[in-house]
Design a protein around this motif. Structure first.
Motif, PDB file in Angstrom:
ATOM      1  N   GLU A  41      -1.339   0.809 -11.947  1.00 24.83           N
ATOM      2  CA  GLU A  41      -0.548  -0.408 -12.841  1.00 24.83           C
ATOM      3  C   GLU A  41       1.549   0.124 -12.004  1.00 24.83           C
ATOM      4  O   GLU A  41       1.894  -0.404 -12.835  1.00 24.83           O
ATOM      5  CB  GLU A  41      -0.648  -0.133 -14.040  1.00 24.83           C
ATOM      6  N   LEU A  42       1.414   1.429 -11.529  1.00 23.42           N
ATOM      7  CA  LEU A  42       2.116   1.760 -11.452  1.00 23.42           C
ATOM      8  C   LEU A  42       2.840   1.521 -10.051  1.00 23.42           C
ATOM      9  O   LEU A  42       3.469   1.257  -9.173  1.00 23.42           O
ATOM     10  CB  LEU A  42       2.718   3.057 -11.972  1.00 23.42           C
ATOM     11  N   ILE A  43       1.568   1.395  -9.249  1.00 23.74           N
ATOM     12  CA  ILE A  43       1.941   1.687  -8.010  1.00 23.74           C
ATOM     13  C   ILE A  43       2.588   0.517  -6.919  1.00 23.74           C
ATOM     14  O   ILE A  43       2.552   0.343  -6.341  1.00 23.74           O
ATOM     15  CB  ILE A  43       0.660   2.229  -7.348  1.00 23.74           C
ATOM     16  N   GLY A  44       2.411  -0.927  -7.421  1.00 20.45           N
ATOM     17  CA  GLY A  44       3.281  -1.679  -6.969  1.00 20.45           C
ATOM     18  C   GLY A  44       2.489  -1.746  -5.505  1.00 20.45           C
ATOM     19  O   GLY A  44       3.145  -1.729  -4.472  1.00 20.45           O
ATOM     20  N   GLY A  45       1.304  -2.970  -5.235  1.00 20.09           N
ATOM     21  CA  GLY A  45       0.959  -3.451  -4.547  1.00 20.09           C
ATOM     22  C   GLY A  45      -0.773  -2.417  -4.790  1.00 20.09           C
ATOM     23  O   GLY A  45      -1.268  -2.690  -5.574  1.00 20.09           O
ATOM     24  N   TYR A  46      -1.365  -3.441  -3.397  1.00 18.39           N
ATOM     25  CA  TYR A  46      -2.848  -2.175  -3.751  1.00 18.39           C
ATOM     26  C   TYR A  46      -3.120  -1.023  -3.747  1.00 18.39           C
ATOM     27  O   TYR A  46      -2.326   0.025  -2.494  1.00 18.39           O
ATOM     28  CB  TYR A  46      -3.616  -2.974  -2.559  1.00 18.39           C
ATOM     29  N   SER A  47      -3.890  -0.845  -4.179  1.00 14.50           N
ATOM     30  CA  SER A  47      -4.247   1.049  -4.063  1.00 14.50           C
ATOM     31  C   SER A  47      -4.731   1.565  -3.128  1.00 14.50           C
ATOM     32  O   SER A  47      -4.599   2.134  -2.720  1.00 14.50           O
ATOM     33  CB  SER A  47      -5.001   1.544  -5.688  1.00 14.50           C
TER      34      SER A  47
END
Length: 644
Positions: A71-77
């Protein structure tokens, strides 16, 4: 270290361990009968795979590598690339959020940097994926200058191509099937998005919206609310979410050859209630998933797009009915080979589970996570506690009360919990940090009030934008109104024994409320909240400064405003004990902010405790740290709020 702590023993310690024993299962990708997902099975977030029928999850990364909260990463993990039998995974260093793409074999292994040293010096986000062509698109934030670069990487060759750059994004957002055309997006404020494409000569060709540098002073430019874009199967236009026709978001078709967005009808929606369209996700061909956030809970639909009639038709309700109701979806994916879906889902009282939705069959659970030794009836589902604020605005809120089976009597001491963002939302989300904490507090006999005041997401773009350039203004008054005019009318809650806490922006608001309205609180907990808005803005990454100059205020031209709204200006008024919690590697609210706060309060003789996690960033993710963090919070409130 935290001073004056109550050592938790017996039921309290057991309950913390019980709730945190439930592992997370997030962001499934379903490929050729295998489900790949992020989980905290080992006590930290990592990457796993399992068979679609259910099997012992197989670790795909070495055990010492911790992944970031999706939810923090901004894009695909991560992205599974079946044609290459590889997985690209985004890895940072203990929460510092300096993500870099790495490659591992499909069966797992030791990660190797993608494209050698090409992503050195960037904080990169995996924005778009062509898994069949093994081509990836990144938004790469420079760590030295206020520029974000749109990059395209061919994983087969390792070649990386720059598509464009901008202080406000250059986010790769959609591409044609042959990758001949790529749509980039700049975002100035939330919802204020313009689209363009590289012209092949180092410039850009506008698709829709007026760039900031071309806007006339005093003129109005309605926010487009563009998001979740995908070029249609015919390569003639972009299907996307917009707020141009509906403040809560709707689907539109934007012709690639120019023109105005055309509203797309959606047939077959069955949910009711207030909320917004959260995501449009491409499934296959002209199939798209629509994910709605309605009163904080998820609804998801499998739909078919008919381009000539500009119409989406629902084929199936994926989330919102049956076993997948009253909760939050944490990723869904279609396995094109079988036609089945993998879904990650949780509620306020049920930890995240993985489900498989085969065609024409009910959801089948592949996990059975639970709070160990805690019957579900002891947990708090929460109830609607929405209220009308000081100026007539409706504010959504929930109140979590201890289960009657716990036997607590009389009005309960109150924990007033404020979400981060500010443009975020508290939802019935067991996967997020707050929900297990809320459950621990209710098990200990506290009432927990969770408002989504103006500025929150989930209630339309106009509501979300009410906090722009007004941090600590009308949003603060919403909280004060709830504490002085709403909650005192609930005989189940004791507002004379109230504590306030929040994370990130919620930490900022905690400091603001504790210092500007000290009469309301007996205790306060700040988790990595901005203290001095000037130093906060100096310390954030360079690529974030253009955005914060717009949404918060410019350090030079808005200096007086930033001083007035900084907790530092009012902090000498704080009267209650304060606990400050911080991650050493936090790039968003750096440790210096919390350190300055603590040192200033200690110099003034205030009661303040400080807890720092050396291997965390803007969250507390690792299991031993979470146990210690929840223990500190629970003991702090227990000591200061339970006595009459």
């Amino acid at each position: 270290m935290v001073a004056h702590r109550v050592e938790l023993q017996g039921n309290t310690a057991d309950r913390i361990e019980a709730l945190l024993s439930a592992r997370l299962f997030l962001e499934p990708q379903y490929v050729d009968g295998r489900i790949y997902f992020i989980s905290s099975l080992s006590g930290l977030l990592s990457l796993y795979a399992m068979d679609e029928e259910g099997s012992v999850p197989e670790p795909l990364l070495p055990p010492q590598i911790a992944l970031q909260n999706p939810e923090l990463i901004g894009g695909y993990s991560f992205a599974v690339l079946p044609e290459l039998r590889q997985i690209v995974v985004m890895i940072d260093a203990d929460g510092d959020e300096n993500y870099r793409p790495f490659v591992i074999p499909l069966e797992g292994g030791f990660p190797e940097p993608l494209a050698g040293e090409r992503f050195d010096g960037f904080r990169s986000h995996l924005a778009e994926v062509d898994e069949e062509g093994s081509i990836l698109y990144f938004a790469a934030e420079s760590r030295d200058e206020a520029q974000i670069y749109g990059l395209r990487c061919d994983v087969r060759t390792g070649e990386v191509e720059e598509l464009g750059h901008s202080p406000y994004g250059a986010f790769p957002s959609a591409f044609t099937s042959d990758h001949g055309r790529v749509v980039l997006a700049d975002q100035y404020l939330v919802g204020d998005v313009v689209l363009y494409e590289p012209d092949g000569n180092g410039g850009k060709r506008a698709l829709y919206g007026t760039p900031l540098e071309e806007r006339e002073e005093g003129a109005e430019y309605p926010p487009t609310g563009f998001g979740s874009m995908h070029v249609t199967a015919a390569d003639t236009g972009i299907l996307l979410i917009t707020t141009l026709f509906d403040d809560s978001g709707g689907v539109a078709f934007l012709p690639l050859e120019g023109g105005e967005p055309e509203q797309v009808a959606v047939d077959g929606i069955v949910h009711e209630g207030e909320g917004e369209l959260e995501r449009l996700q491409h499934l296959d061909g002209d199939r798209f998933a629509l994910v709605y956030n309605i009163d904080g809970v998820s609804w998801a639909y499998d739909t078919q797009f008919d381009e000539p009639s500009r119409r989406l038709t629902v084929n199936r309700v994926l989330v919102g009915e049956g076993d997948l109701t009253e909760g939050v979806v944490h990723g869904l994916d279609l396995d094109r080979s079988s036609g089945s879906f993998a879904v990650a889902f949780c509620t306020a009282t049920m930890p995240t589970q993985l489900f498989v939705l085969a065609p024409d069959t009910p959801p089948a659970a592949r996990t059975r996570e639970r709070a160990l030794g805690l019957p579900p009836e002891l947990l708090a589902p929460g109830e609607d506690a929405s209220f009308t604020s000081h100026d007539g605005l409706r504010v959504s809120a929930r109140l979590y009360l201890p289960s009657q089976e716990l036997g607590h009597e009389g009005p309960r001491p109150l924990v007033y919990y404020i979400h981060g963002g500010p443009q975020g939302q508290e939802r019935p989300n067991f996967a997020w940090f707050s929900m297990p904490l809320i459950q621990i507090l209710t098990l200990e006999g506290f009432a927990v009030f969770v408002p989504n005041v103006r500025g929150s997401t989930g209630y339309g773009l106009e509501y979300t934008k009410r906090v722009d350039r007004d941090w600590g203004g009308q949003d603060r008054l919403d909280h004060v109104h709830a504490m002085t005019e709403v909650l005192p009318n609930d005989e189940r809650v004791d507002v004379e024994r109230a504590g306030v806490m929040g994370r990130s922006y919620g930490g900022y608001m905690t400091l603001t409320l504790a210092s500007r309205h000290p009469e309301l609180w007996r205790a306060a907990i700040d988790m990595f909240g901005p203290y001095d808005l000037h130093t906060f803005m100096e310390r954030i990454p360079e690529t974030w400064k253009p955005y914060f100059n717009l949404i918060l205020g410019h350090p030079e031209t808005d200096r007086d405003f930033l001083v007035e709204r900084s907790p530092k200006t009012h902090i000498q008024n704080i009267a209650c004990p304060l606990l400050v919690i911080q991650g050493r590697n936090d790039p968003r609210v750096v440790e210096g902010e919390s350190h300055d706060l603590v040192e200033g309060l200690r110099a003034a003789g205030k009661d303040v405790d400080y807890l720092v996690f050396d291997d965390e960033g803007h969250d507390v993710l690792k299991l031993p740290n979470r146990v210690r963090c929840y223990d500190a919070i629970t003991s702090f409130f227990s000591e200061r709020l339970t006595a009459h």
